[in-house]
Scaffold this active site. Structure first.
Site, PDB file in Angstrom:
ATOM      1  CB  ALA A 170      38.404  50.351  80.917  1.00  0.00           C
TER       2      ALA A 170
ATOM      3  CB  SER B  85      40.929  42.644  74.035  1.00  0.00           C
ATOM      4  OG  SER B  85      40.469  43.214  72.659  1.00  0.00           O
TER       5      SER B  85
ATOM      6  NE  ARG C  52      30.026  57.909  75.031  1.00  0.00           N
ATOM      7  CZ  ARG C  52      31.316  57.603  74.983  1.00  0.00           C
ATOM      8  NH1 ARG C  52      31.919  57.514  73.956  1.00  0.00           N
ATOM      9  NH2 ARG C  52      32.130  57.502  76.263  1.00  0.00           N
TER      10      ARG C  52
ATOM     11  CE1 TYR D  87      36.285  41.005  75.477  1.00  0.00           C
ATOM     12  CE2 TYR D  87      34.139  40.558  74.982  1.00  0.00           C
ATOM     13  CZ  TYR D  87      35.071  41.426  74.902  1.00  0.00           C
ATOM     14  OH  TYR D  87      35.257  42.473  74.135  1.00  0.00           O
TER      15      TYR D  87
ATOM     16  CE  LYS E 132      28.207  56.059  82.187  1.00  0.00           C
ATOM     17  NZ  LYS E 132      28.040  56.445  80.704  1.00  0.00           N
TER      18      LYS E 132
END
Length: 330
Positions: free
Chosen positions: A16, A37, A167, A59, A98
């Site tokens: 972002a 955040s 990840r 959020y 994605k």
């Protein structure tokens, strides 16, 4: 209706900060109006750095902001479904990073929510907005490289030594297939204009990285005896390439998803370089999204496309974990 689409960003992810927010700001139709955040200080720091006027410490607050038209979601993969649906239920259009979800079932829930709430939902494959892919499809349709026989795609980089990388969390949807393998998979589906019927994938499932696939090599079978072969990784030297092979020639894309947008066409007459302008793919993405959300352009990649891409990813992950060929049910 405002002439500009007012974007709210949920989360302060590097993609972002580095790419999507600057892309929105460089677009013709969008303005980055607010960022949220769970840590207000973090949101304020990002807002100050990027010139975003409003920062929220939750959020929920950004979804309650009636001035926001669309929400961009770069959260970790396991949060995509929840916050996309909550945003759509709040009447916001949603651009979700994605892969759109953890699996096809989640993606279908998101597609159903978009339909139920009358909003636009799109998956953030920015590369598809660059006109060079329309040109590639045009060359293929012209017959210049003959009948399509195969596609090979790669997307690898090395982040194995980074600490605290989302990840590397298996339960959060970590791994290279989710993160970068999704690119050649989506590109092959776009180029073939068809859905794969089976997947076979071999992967390096690293114990040092919560057993996510740090490298994967795969075969996706398509109708008419065509295929995508691909490799993706987060523990290998950087590359992102695409080769489209035909009976009379081939198209070579040295920087298929990020980087310089030129490519080469190889035929019996030699090699031709196709030059294309270095356009901001993220700005193009924002403008395309706005036009589609407002009914000013036909939706090119509907939520059903994201669901189909997740079906292929589901099969790849299952194949990698079970070490067997997996058929894909449409």
């Amino acid at each position: 209706m405002s002439t500009q689409m007012r974007w709210g960003i949920i989360g302060c992810a590097s993609i972002a900060e580095r790419s999507v927010i600057p892309g929105i700001q460089a677009s013709e139709t969008g303005v980055a109006a607010a960022i949220a955040s769970r840590d207000l200080d973090k949101a304020r720091q990002m807002a100050d750095k990027l010139g975003i006027p409003t920062a929220y410490g939750s959020y929920e607050e950004i979804l309650e902001d009636e001035t926001i038209d669309a929400i961009y979601i770069p959260l970790p993969n396991h949060l995509h479904k929840e916050w996309s649906i909550r945003a759509m239920e709040a009447g916001k259009h949603v651009l979700c990073e994605k892969p759109i979800a953890l699996n096809a079932a989640e993606a279908q829930e998101m597609a159903d929510s978009a339909a139920a709430n009358g909003v636009h939902l799109a998956e953030a494959f920015m590369y598809r907005n660059h006109p060079r892919y329309d040109r590639i499809l045009e060359i293929i349709a012209s017959g210049e490289i003959g009948e399509l026989r195969g596609i090979h795609g790669t997307f690898t980089f090395n982040s194995a030594g980074s600490d605290g990388n989302v990840r590397f969390r298996r339960d959060w949807g970590g791994g290279s297939i989710y993160d970068v393998g999704c690119y050649p998979i989506s590109a092959a589906r776009l180029i073939y204009g068809a859905e794969p019927v089976a997947a076979t994938v071999h992967a390096l499932l690293s114990p040092a990285h919560d057993h996510v696939d740090m490298m994967a090599s795969g075969l996706l079978e398509f109708p008419d005896s065509r295929a995508l072969t691909f490799d993706c990784g987060m523990w290998a030297a950087f590359r992102n390439t695409l080769e489209v092979l035909g009976t009379e020639g081939r198209i070579e894309v040295p920087s298929a998803f990020i980087g310089t947008p030129h490519f080469y066409v190889h035929t019996k007459d030699g090699r031709r370089e196709e030059q294309h302008p270095e356009l901001n793919q993220y700005a193009l993405q924002a403008d395309s999204f706005a036009a589609e959300a407002r009914g000013q352009a036909d939706v090119r990649f509907a939520p059903a496309d994201a669901v189909a891409n997740m079906r292929a990813i589901d099969a790849c992950l299952r194949s990698a974990n079970e070490r067997q060929r997996v058929e894909i049910q449409q």
